[in-house]
Design a protein around this motif. Structure first.
Motif, mmCIF file in Angstrom:
data_model
loop_
_atom_site.group_PDB
_atom_site.id
_atom_site.type_symbol
_atom_site.label_atom_id
_atom_site.label_comp_id
_atom_site.label_asym_id
_atom_site.label_seq_id
_atom_site.Cartn_x
_atom_site.Cartn_y
_atom_site.Cartn_z
ATOM 1 N N ARG A 25 -11.792 -30.550 39.802
ATOM 2 C CA ARG A 25 -11.385 -31.486 38.785
ATOM 3 C C ARG A 25 -12.113 -32.526 38.462
ATOM 4 O O ARG A 25 -11.883 -33.353 37.403
ATOM 5 C CB ARG A 25 -9.923 -31.994 39.367
ATOM 6 C CG ARG A 25 -8.776 -30.905 39.406
ATOM 7 C CD ARG A 25 -8.469 -30.574 38.320
ATOM 8 N NE ARG A 25 -7.445 -29.565 38.386
ATOM 9 C CZ ARG A 25 -6.782 -28.624 37.426
ATOM 10 N NH1 ARG A 25 -7.297 -28.833 36.267
ATOM 11 N NH2 ARG A 25 -5.835 -27.879 37.679
ATOM 12 N N ARG A 67 -5.285 -22.708 32.891
ATOM 13 C CA ARG A 67 -4.013 -23.689 32.329
ATOM 14 C C ARG A 67 -3.201 -24.017 33.419
ATOM 15 O O ARG A 67 -2.143 -24.550 33.365
ATOM 16 C CB ARG A 67 -3.199 -22.636 31.647
ATOM 17 C CG ARG A 67 -3.865 -22.271 30.131
ATOM 18 C CD ARG A 67 -3.015 -21.292 29.448
ATOM 19 N NE ARG A 67 -2.748 -19.913 30.103
ATOM 20 C CZ ARG A 67 -3.304 -18.884 30.147
ATOM 21 N NH1 ARG A 67 -4.724 -18.939 29.521
ATOM 22 N NH2 ARG A 67 -3.218 -17.676 30.775
ATOM 23 N N SER A 69 -2.561 -26.181 37.357
ATOM 24 C CA SER A 69 -2.773 -27.388 37.837
ATOM 25 C C SER A 69 -3.310 -27.693 39.261
ATOM 26 O O SER A 69 -3.355 -28.599 39.927
ATOM 27 C CB SER A 69 -1.281 -27.997 37.886
ATOM 28 O OG SER A 69 -0.276 -27.259 38.787
ATOM 29 N N GLU A 70 -3.602 -26.603 39.851
ATOM 30 C CA GLU A 70 -4.306 -26.745 41.220
ATOM 31 C C GLU A 70 -5.552 -27.471 41.273
ATOM 32 O O GLU A 70 -6.541 -26.904 40.374
ATOM 33 C CB GLU A 70 -4.269 -25.268 41.935
ATOM 34 C CG GLU A 70 -3.239 -24.381 42.356
ATOM 35 C CD GLU A 70 -2.713 -23.655 41.001
ATOM 36 O OE1 GLU A 70 -3.216 -23.884 40.004
ATOM 37 O OE2 GLU A 70 -1.957 -22.725 41.248
ATOM 38 N N SER A 88 -2.456 -20.616 46.441
ATOM 39 C CA SER A 88 -3.264 -21.841 46.320
ATOM 40 C C SER A 88 -4.145 -22.397 47.145
ATOM 41 O O SER A 88 -3.511 -22.336 48.329
ATOM 42 C CB SER A 88 -2.066 -22.879 45.606
ATOM 43 O OG SER A 88 -1.491 -22.693 44.663
#
Length: 372
Positions: A25, A67, A69-70, A88
């Motif tokens: 991220r 798309r 969110s991990e 995950s």
């Protein structure tokens, strides 16, 4: 780590694709990096002999993470053109961790997705507490409690009779409030199933609440060293969680070492080394498997049959056991499959290697055994 969720991976014999796709991220060019990552994963699978349908399924699943969110990524397990399971991750995987083989390569999950205790953080003050759930990938509010008796709350410092009575009343009020906070905290733990309780607040307040928790929760409760009057930083929570995991695994290793000594029946309750582990798996005797994911024995080739309990060092041994089919597999993947189908937990030995003065078993794989 309870690996029961991996059961679908052992319902279909045949070759499997295993891909650990990492996401950062913090990369400014995140969007442009993910699609090449998906293409690189598919290319590596093709190079290892995977069929085109399975390569395409893994590619599409990896590309779809754009798309998601991990924060760290997912492990993808695919078979016969279908992604059967996605897990995950709680840590970023090394680049290029892609396998094509007879069994899913699940051992990396022990470090990349395993032992991620859900923590229930309680921010405690004299008027009650606020609760928050935290894990490697989770942070959400979990409720609050405001206690009924809020006066008097602070102790007086003078020593005359009236002020002494006021001080006693203040202490009695807090003891009552601490009991209410402890009851609310225990109820929240029961509802959420949190593995660890982190108490944040003044030393006296946290101690009073911990003392009033039910016995089975008291050992799970720890006080954070920082964060009084403020929200705990992710780093502080991670340190508490990591220490909790490390202590649990070290305790299991100590239990294993004690079990190696033969008991009254002159039979050890623990084994190490591939031959002994195979024998234990055949007899459905694996009670707990401990693996160093990059240990030398994990990569050894063994032979497996359709029955997870049918495994051997040599192919001819499976014929002697009545197996008509035999395939080569990594020792760690074969033993994890045997553990999963018999509900035996599997733990990583990696935290042991980080401890000064503690040695990891030479081969990197050991097991505690069930009683006969």
């Amino acid at each position: 780590m309870d690996l029961a969720f991996l059961s679908p991976l052992y319902e279909h014999p045949g070759s499997w694709a295993s891909a650990y796709v990492g996401l950062s991220r913090h990369d400014e060019d995140l969007r442009t990096r993910r699609r090449p990552a998906a293409e690189a994963v598919a290319r590596r699978l093709r190079e290892r002999g995977a069929d085109e349908a399975t390569c395409r399924a893994v590619h599409d699943a990896a590309a779809a993470l754009e798309r998601g969110s991990e924060p760290y990524g997912r492990a993808l397990f695919a078979h016969d053109g279908e992604v059967v399971l996605q897990v995950s991750l709680t840590r970023a995987p090394p680049w290029g961790l892609v396998r094509w083989g007879t069994l899913p390569h699940v051992t990396p999950l022990l470090d990349l997705a395993g032992e991620d205790p859900v923590s229930l953080v309680a921010y405690i003050d004299r008027a009650g507490a606020e609760f928050e759930l935290r894990s490697a990938v989770l942070r959400e509010e979990a409720g609050q409690v405001r206690v009924g008796r809020q006066w008097p709350m602070h102790r007086a410092r003078a020593s005359d009779w009236s002020e002494r009575r006021f001080r006693l009343e203040a202490e009695d009020t807090w003891e009552h409030n601490a009991r209410e906070v402890a009851e609310a905290l225990a109820g929240c733990q029961a509802e959420t199933g949190a593995d660890l309780l982190i108490l944040c607040g003044g030393e006296r307040e946290c101690r009073s609440v911990r003392e009033r928790l039910p016995g089975h929760l008291r050992d799970r409760a720890v006080r954070a060293a920082h964060g009084v009057g403020s929200r705990l930083l992710p780093r502080e929570v991670e340190e508490v969680r990591a220490r909790h995991v490390r202590e649990r695994i070290l305790a299991e290793v100590d239990r294993y070492r004690s079990a190696r000594t033969p008991g009254e029946e002159r039979r050890a309750a623990a084994v190490e080394g591939v031959p002994s582990l195979i024998e234990a798996a055949r007899g459905h005797r694996l009670a707990e498997l401990l693996i160093l994911p990059d240990g030398p024995d994990t990569r050894r080739e063994v032979w497996i049959g359709e029955d997870p309990a049918r495994l051997a060092e040599r192919r001819t041994e499976l014929s002697d056991l009545g197996e008509r089919h035999a395939w080569p597999a990594r020792a760690d993947d074969a033993l994890v499959r045997a553990a999963v189908v018999t509900d035996a937990p599997v733990l990583s030995l990696a935290p042991v290697r980080e401890e000064t003065g503690r040695e990891v078993p030479a081969g990197g794989m050991v097991a505690l055994l069930r009683r006969r």
